[in-house]
Write a protein that holds these residues in place. Structure first.
Motif, short mmCIF file in Angstrom:
data_model
loop_
_atom_site.label_atom_id
_atom_site.label_comp_id
_atom_site.label_asym_id
_atom_site.label_seq_id
_atom_site.Cartn_x
_atom_site.Cartn_y
_atom_site.Cartn_z
N GLY A 133 0.82 -1.21 0.00
CA GLY A 133 0.00 0.00 0.00
C GLY A 133 0.85 1.25 0.00
N ALA A 134 1.90 1.27 0.81
CA ALA A 134 2.81 2.43 0.83
C ALA A 134 3.57 2.55 -0.49
CB ALA A 134 3.79 2.29 1.99
N LEU A 135 3.97 1.40 -1.05
CA LEU A 135 4.71 1.42 -2.31
C LEU A 135 3.90 2.02 -3.44
CD1 LEU A 135 7.34 0.40 -3.76
CD2 LEU A 135 6.10 -1.71 -4.23
N THR A 136 2.63 1.64 -3.53
CA THR A 136 1.80 2.14 -4.62
C THR A 136 1.35 3.57 -4.40
OG1 THR A 136 -0.14 1.14 -3.55
CG2 THR A 136 0.96 -0.16 -5.25
N ARG A 137 1.31 4.00 -3.16
CA ARG A 137 0.79 5.34 -2.86
C ARG A 137 1.87 6.41 -2.80
NH1 ARG A 137 -4.07 7.14 -0.85
NH2 ARG A 137 -4.04 9.10 0.32
N TYR A 138 3.05 6.05 -2.29
CA TYR A 138 4.04 7.08 -1.97
C TYR A 138 5.33 7.00 -2.78
CZ TYR A 138 1.00 7.64 2.08
OH TYR A 138 -0.08 7.85 2.90
N THR A 139 5.48 6.04 -3.68
CA THR A 139 6.72 5.95 -4.46
C THR A 139 6.44 6.18 -5.93
OG1 THR A 139 6.61 3.57 -4.92
CG2 THR A 139 7.56 4.23 -2.80
N PRO A 157 7.74 4.57 -8.64
CA PRO A 157 7.42 3.35 -9.40
C PRO A 157 6.00 2.87 -9.16
CG PRO A 157 9.58 3.16 -8.38
CD PRO A 157 8.95 4.39 -7.81
N GLY A 158 5.54 2.95 -7.92
CA GLY A 158 4.19 2.50 -7.61
C GLY A 158 3.14 3.32 -8.34
N ARG A 159 3.29 4.64 -8.33
CA ARG A 159 2.32 5.48 -9.03
C ARG A 159 2.39 5.27 -10.54
NH1 ARG A 159 4.15 9.17 -4.99
NH2 ARG A 159 5.63 10.09 -6.45
N GLU A 160 3.59 5.02 -11.04
CA GLU A 160 3.73 4.81 -12.49
C GLU A 160 3.13 3.49 -12.95
OE1 GLU A 160 7.85 5.36 -13.37
OE2 GLU A 160 7.77 7.54 -13.05
N TRP A 161 3.02 2.51 -12.05
CA TRP A 161 2.32 1.27 -12.42
C TRP A 161 0.89 1.59 -12.85
CZ3 TRP A 161 4.25 -1.70 -7.51
CH2 TRP A 161 5.51 -2.25 -7.78
N TYR A 162 0.24 2.50 -12.15
CA TYR A 162 -1.14 2.84 -12.50
C TYR A 162 -1.20 3.59 -13.83
CZ TYR A 162 -2.56 1.30 -7.90
OH TYR A 162 -2.81 0.53 -6.80
N LEU A 163 -0.24 4.44 -14.09
CA LEU A 163 -0.22 5.15 -15.37
C LEU A 163 0.01 4.18 -16.51
CD1 LEU A 163 1.92 8.26 -14.32
CD2 LEU A 163 -0.56 8.13 -14.60
N VAL A 164 0.90 3.22 -16.31
CA VAL A 164 1.15 2.21 -17.33
C VAL A 164 -0.11 1.39 -17.58
CG1 VAL A 164 2.41 0.07 -17.82
CG2 VAL A 164 3.63 2.06 -16.92
N GLY A 165 -0.80 1.00 -16.52
CA GLY A 165 -2.01 0.21 -16.69
C GLY A 165 -3.16 0.98 -17.30
N SER A 166 -3.23 2.29 -17.03
CA SER A 166 -4.32 3.10 -17.58
C SER A 166 -4.16 3.31 -19.07
CB SER A 166 -4.37 4.45 -16.87
OG SER A 166 -4.66 4.29 -15.51
N ASN A 167 -2.94 3.62 -19.50
CA ASN A 167 -2.68 3.86 -20.92
C ASN A 167 -1.19 3.71 -21.19
OD1 ASN A 167 -2.35 4.92 -23.57
ND2 ASN A 167 -4.19 6.18 -23.31
N PRO A 168 -0.72 2.53 -21.63
CA PRO A 168 0.71 2.32 -21.83
C PRO A 168 1.32 3.28 -22.85
CG PRO A 168 -0.49 0.24 -21.88
CD PRO A 168 -1.51 1.33 -21.89
N ARG A 172 8.80 -1.11 -15.81
CA ARG A 172 7.75 -1.04 -14.79
C ARG A 172 6.93 -2.34 -14.78
NH1 ARG A 172 10.46 1.90 -12.48
NH2 ARG A 172 10.27 4.16 -12.34
N VAL A 173 6.63 -2.89 -15.94
CA VAL A 173 5.91 -4.16 -16.00
C VAL A 173 6.76 -5.27 -15.39
CG1 VAL A 173 4.92 -5.92 -17.53
CG2 VAL A 173 4.55 -3.48 -18.00
N LEU A 174 8.04 -5.28 -15.70
CA LEU A 174 8.95 -6.28 -15.13
C LEU A 174 9.00 -6.16 -13.61
CD1 LEU A 174 11.11 -8.48 -15.42
CD2 LEU A 174 12.79 -6.66 -15.84
#
Length: 321
Positions: free
Chosen positions: A171-177, A179-190, A203-205
């Protein structure tokens, strides 16, 4: 009370289901059953959190069941030579290698995640059978490493503490880092993420490697609990983890969701399964209900997505014909 609106809908479904089960199902609310439910929940939660990360970047991982079996087989095979600590490290490295392979196939070579991880699932399953001759391999009788899988701390199963720590860390990784925030950007629109300067392939790796870390922990818990190397360990794990993510509200199209969604999805699955066992429902009925839950969750996601798209369309002028 604005913070209540931030909780996923699956949280309220989970709460309502718990109340119904406590009232309607005999022995469901007993301390012994709750303890057993928590112990069973821990492994699924560890894997579902990792599976959720993969889904966020528009991936899937069908090889997680083979991953825990690989950990189990490698650890028990190497234990007589290098001891418990070295054996668990060897098992973890084997699972990380599998995660790196999946990440390279999906993120770098752009092979569809379904096909790539289905292929590694079958190949690793076969490899585990080859390593132990197709039958479970008992650990040395002189070695006791059951504490990780069967131990308790402050009255709760130790695996549940591990799952809780994973929930907080991810949860902290996806919210505060970054790479974590960029995972969501990659998933929304690569494509848009690539144009924005985000390294999509790494990021996918990374998401697949993070998933592999959690699979390795789950493999360590199961190996410790069983005390043997099992080539067919938990074959339904990938399907249950994906189901938990879908039921919890993580859209399979990527870009949304998080560990809390995985948590509530796991709780719903675990409570339904436990309640059906307590009322002596046959296993095939449980499978039918699991399939219905998955289909209902995906259908609700689709309907909600359509309603959001319709509501976002601009309204016509009053004088439009």
């Amino acid at each position: 009370m604005a913070w209540l609106r931030k909780w996923p809908a699956s949280a309220w479904v989970c709460l309502a289901l718990f109340v119904v089960c406590v009232i309607a199902v005999p022995r469901f609310g007993t301390s012994g059953n709750i303890f057993n439910l928590a112990r069973v929940l821990a492994v699924l939660l560890l894997v579902a959190i990792g599976q959720g990360l993969v889904i966020v970047v528009r991936g899937l991982d069908f090889s997680v069941g083979s991953g825990v079996a690989l950990f189990s087989v490698v650890a028990v095979l190497s234990m007589p030579a290098i001891g418990v600590g070295g054996a668990f490290a060897a098992g973890a490295l084997a699972v990380l290698a599998l995660g790196a392979l999946n990440g390279a196939l999906v993120g770098v070579l752009r092979i569809p995640a379904f096909l790539a991880t289905l292929g590694t699932m079958i190949a690793v399953h076969g490899l585990c059978g080859v390593l132990v001759g197709g039958v479970p391999l008992d650990a040395p009788a002189s070695v006791d490493f059951s504490a990780l899988g069967r131990g308790q701390w402050l009255g709760l199963p130790l695996p549940l503490w591990l799952a809780g720590a994973a929930l907080l860390v991810v949860g902290a990784l996806t919210r505060y880092t970054a790479p974590g925030r960029e995972w969501y950007l990659v998933g929304s629109n690569p494509d848009a993420a690539h144009l924005a300067g985000i390294a999509v392939k790494p990021r996918v790796l990374q998401a697949y490697l993070a998933n592999a870390v959690l699979v390795a922990i789950a493999g360590a818990v199961l190996t410790s609990r069983l005390g043997s190397g099992q080539p067919n360990l938990y074959p339904n794990l990938p399907f249950e983890a994906i189901a938990a993510c879908a039921i919890g509200g993580i859209p399979l199209g990527g870009g949304k969701g998080g560990p809390l969604h995985a948590l509530f999805g796991c709780l719903i699955l675990a409570m339904v399964g436990n309640a059906l066992v307590l009322v002596n429902f046959p296993s095939y009925i449980q499978s039918v209900l699991l399939g219905v839950l998955i289909l209902a969750a995906v259908l609700l996601q689709q309907l909600r997505g359509r309603s959001l798209r319709v509501s976002s369309l601009p309204s016509l002028p009053a004088n439009a014909s």
